[in-house]
Design a protein around this motif. Sequence first.
Motif, short mmCIF file in Angstrom:
data_model
loop_
_atom_site.label_atom_id
_atom_site.label_comp_id
_atom_site.label_asym_id
_atom_site.label_seq_id
_atom_site.Cartn_x
_atom_site.Cartn_y
_atom_site.Cartn_z
N LEU A 1 0.83 -1.21 0.00
CA LEU A 1 0.00 0.00 0.00
C LEU A 1 0.87 1.25 0.00
O LEU A 1 0.53 2.26 -0.65
N GLU A 2 2.00 1.19 0.72
CA GLU A 2 2.92 2.32 0.72
C GLU A 2 3.53 2.53 -0.67
O GLU A 2 3.65 3.65 -1.15
N THR A 3 3.87 1.38 -1.33
CA THR A 3 4.41 1.46 -2.70
C THR A 3 3.39 2.08 -3.64
O THR A 3 3.74 2.85 -4.55
N PHE A 4 2.10 1.76 -3.42
CA PHE A 4 1.04 2.28 -4.29
C PHE A 4 0.56 3.68 -3.85
O PHE A 4 -0.42 4.20 -4.39
N SER A 5 1.26 4.24 -2.81
CA SER A 5 0.95 5.59 -2.33
C SER A 5 -0.47 5.70 -1.79
O SER A 5 -1.19 6.67 -2.03
N GLU B 1 -3.20 6.15 1.23
CA GLU B 1 -3.21 6.95 2.45
C GLU B 1 -3.83 6.19 3.63
O GLU B 1 -4.34 6.78 4.56
N PHE B 2 -3.82 4.88 3.55
CA PHE B 2 -4.33 4.09 4.68
C PHE B 2 -3.49 2.82 4.81
O PHE B 2 -2.76 2.44 3.91
N LYS C 1 -6.83 1.48 8.82
CA LYS C 1 -6.30 2.54 9.69
C LYS C 1 -6.03 3.78 8.84
O LYS C 1 -5.30 3.72 7.84
N THR C 2 -6.64 4.89 9.21
CA THR C 2 -6.42 6.16 8.51
C THR C 2 -5.97 7.20 9.52
O THR C 2 -6.27 7.11 10.72
N ILE D 1 -13.56 -2.58 6.20
CA ILE D 1 -13.27 -2.67 4.77
C ILE D 1 -14.41 -2.05 3.96
O ILE D 1 -14.19 -1.44 2.90
N ASN D 2 -15.63 -2.18 4.44
CA ASN D 2 -16.79 -1.68 3.70
C ASN D 2 -16.76 -0.17 3.53
O ASN D 2 -17.49 0.38 2.69
N SER D 3 -15.93 0.54 4.31
CA SER D 3 -15.85 1.99 4.19
C SER D 3 -15.01 2.43 3.01
O SER D 3 -15.01 3.59 2.63
N LEU D 4 -14.22 1.49 2.41
CA LEU D 4 -13.37 1.81 1.28
C LEU D 4 -14.20 1.97 0.01
O LEU D 4 -15.24 1.32 -0.16
#
Length: 777
Positions: free
Chosen positions: A656-660, A662-663, A676-677, A685-688
Amino acid sequence: MIIKRIYMENLFSHRKTEISFDRGLTAIVGPNGAGKSSIIEAIFLALFDSGSQMSHEILRTGRSKRGIVRIGANGALIILEFEVGGKLYRVRREYDADGGSLLHTLSEVIGDSERVLARGVSDVTKYISKILGAEDPRIFTSTIFSRQDMLSQILEMPPSERKSKILSLLGLKDLEEARDLARETANKAERILGELSSYEANLKRLREALVKDREERQRLASVLEAEVRKVSELETRRDEIASRLGVLERILEISREIETLERAERDVKDLENEIREVDTRLGLLKSVGLDLEAVRKLSTAYRSSYECIKREEQLRKKIKFYEESIDRIRLEIYSESIRRDLEDLGIDPGLHPDGILAKLEGLIDVMARRLGEIRGLLDMYRKLYEIKPEGNKCPFCGRDLDLDTLSHISEKHKLEIDRLEDEEKRVRSSIEKAKAARSRIETGLRELKNHLEKLEESLRELEEVEKCANNGREICVSLANKLRNIGYQRSLDAECQELLEGIEGEVRRLIERREVLEKRLRDARSLYDSSKLDSLRREIEEIIKSNQWLRENTSYSALKASLERERDKIQGEIEALRTRIGVIRGNIEMLDKSIREREQEIASIEEKIRKKPSIENALKILRVLEKKILGGEGLIAQMLTQMVIKALEEEVNRSLETFSREFTVEIESDFNINIKTGSRGTLSINSLSGGERTMLAIAFRIALAKILLGRLPSIMILDEPTQNLDVENKSRLFDMIKEIAGSLDQVIVVTHDEEIIEKADKIIRVAIENGVSRVYT
């Protein structure tokens, strides 16, 4: 792993499709229903076909492969070439019209040749899994290979299912099997302890029996004295019994005659009933056409077909032998040594064998002529060299020459002789090599032709024999149906000939039985006489009236037997008393032997019981392993779960960090996933958004692949990853896929979205034309 090429014939909507794949990002683009996903399914099917154990993760039709063959086609073919570790492999899978498996092979491609590594559906799949470094195909379909609608499957599962799936991929089944083994061993130890407990009880019994044996030995010593006093008392009673036995003999003689007549009466009735039962059984068999004559005809017909069935088996073995021999001969014709010899002779080994033979014949002819020329020149130069000059005159033209010139001419002739001798050796060696190659190829072609002719002859014979064999099988099916219809009780799983022989034997036995019963019925009727029976009954009544002691007894046989036993007992006791001392001594010896054996048995049991503490300690350890250490809920499984959660969380967040993104994600012990944000805290997960869920699914699959395979995967295949995404999220997803393609060797994406074209390294377009998929690159 790199996908290099796929060829599909009559698969789904593809008639004949061949696609080559390169490294980097390859996009398979086309409208819905064009046959794009069929290409991915063909790749999955070629790699992971497991027969009847297929899953929906590999093939949309699941276990049934009936729908993979294009409508109206007689069968389907897939050829897939892929590269692993610098080696090129080719898998070939053929199916019949119903999707049934035909030929399945896996080969390593070496230059222009192939080396077969595996044959058969499951063996090919197992070998491919071994090459890819994971024996369970679900590892790939759960990580780097995603079919349509399955990209986010592992995220959408309930936490309990997600945990079960991931741990099963990690080999949790091995811990369950280890626990079962520990339980089985512990149960065995408990059985042994139970046996030892029974030994302890037996030990007590043996000790008690030993005491009794010793007491019995002492008792026998005192018995002998009392036996002598019994003789006179017994003789008086013996004489009284003898007079009564005479009367009982006559009564019993009359009773036996009465019993015989009454038995004959009963036999007549029983035999009549038994004959009716035999007639019923014969009638039942006859009602389905299984009388004796019909069964014999069926047996004769089946024996004829049975020979055909055996011949059919023999022919199939011969055909297999010829086919394997043909493959072997072809490999020998194109063996490495022959190829090297042909290349040394300047002949292309890729030519047809007939062309190679023609080339060899021409080459041998040319070299033979050259060899003749060389030998002629050698003969000439040797003769010139041997001519001696006269004085300073040239031996050829007669001119005067100086000594240096003459020496130069002689030396030149010698050099030419040496050169021609060397050339003669080379040409002769080449001729021998060419002749040897020609001989080996001609021999191989003759043997190949012979085996091809025999194969064709065997195939023709097999076609005829199958017709005859099928007649025998029809007889068996018809016979089994008839027997079921009449509720036949014997097993119908026996060989057909054995069943026919059994039915024929039963019918024959029933007929023979009826004849025997008829004879017995005639005999029984001849024995029965009612008037004689009445006379005998009156005679017995007269005897009882004249012997009052008989009226108190209802069983004369029992009374006679009782008196005879008493008489015999008395006589026996009289005789036995004279030798009683010897008998008692013999009994004492037997008791001594019994005492020794019991003492030995007691010692043996005591030795076994001494092992009980060590077995009890081992049982405790095994139960701890079973209940606390091993199994799906044991200590090892718990530690494995925590390690997997930690590694999975780290790898997902790294991606996720590689893909930039924000969570980040947090994976709980029950495999529930939290988001985690920084600003919004912890979310589900449903909030994504749809795009974020898809990106998380890809990151999750890459992380899981690294954990399961122990390395970053070299390939990823995504089928319609942009479903249900808006334009902005599609663009962001394609950017992320492009980033992934920069770190992996190969990424293949199937999509109907044209936006990916500018990001892909290679575009493959798929369209549907007149119901057939067409591919354009």
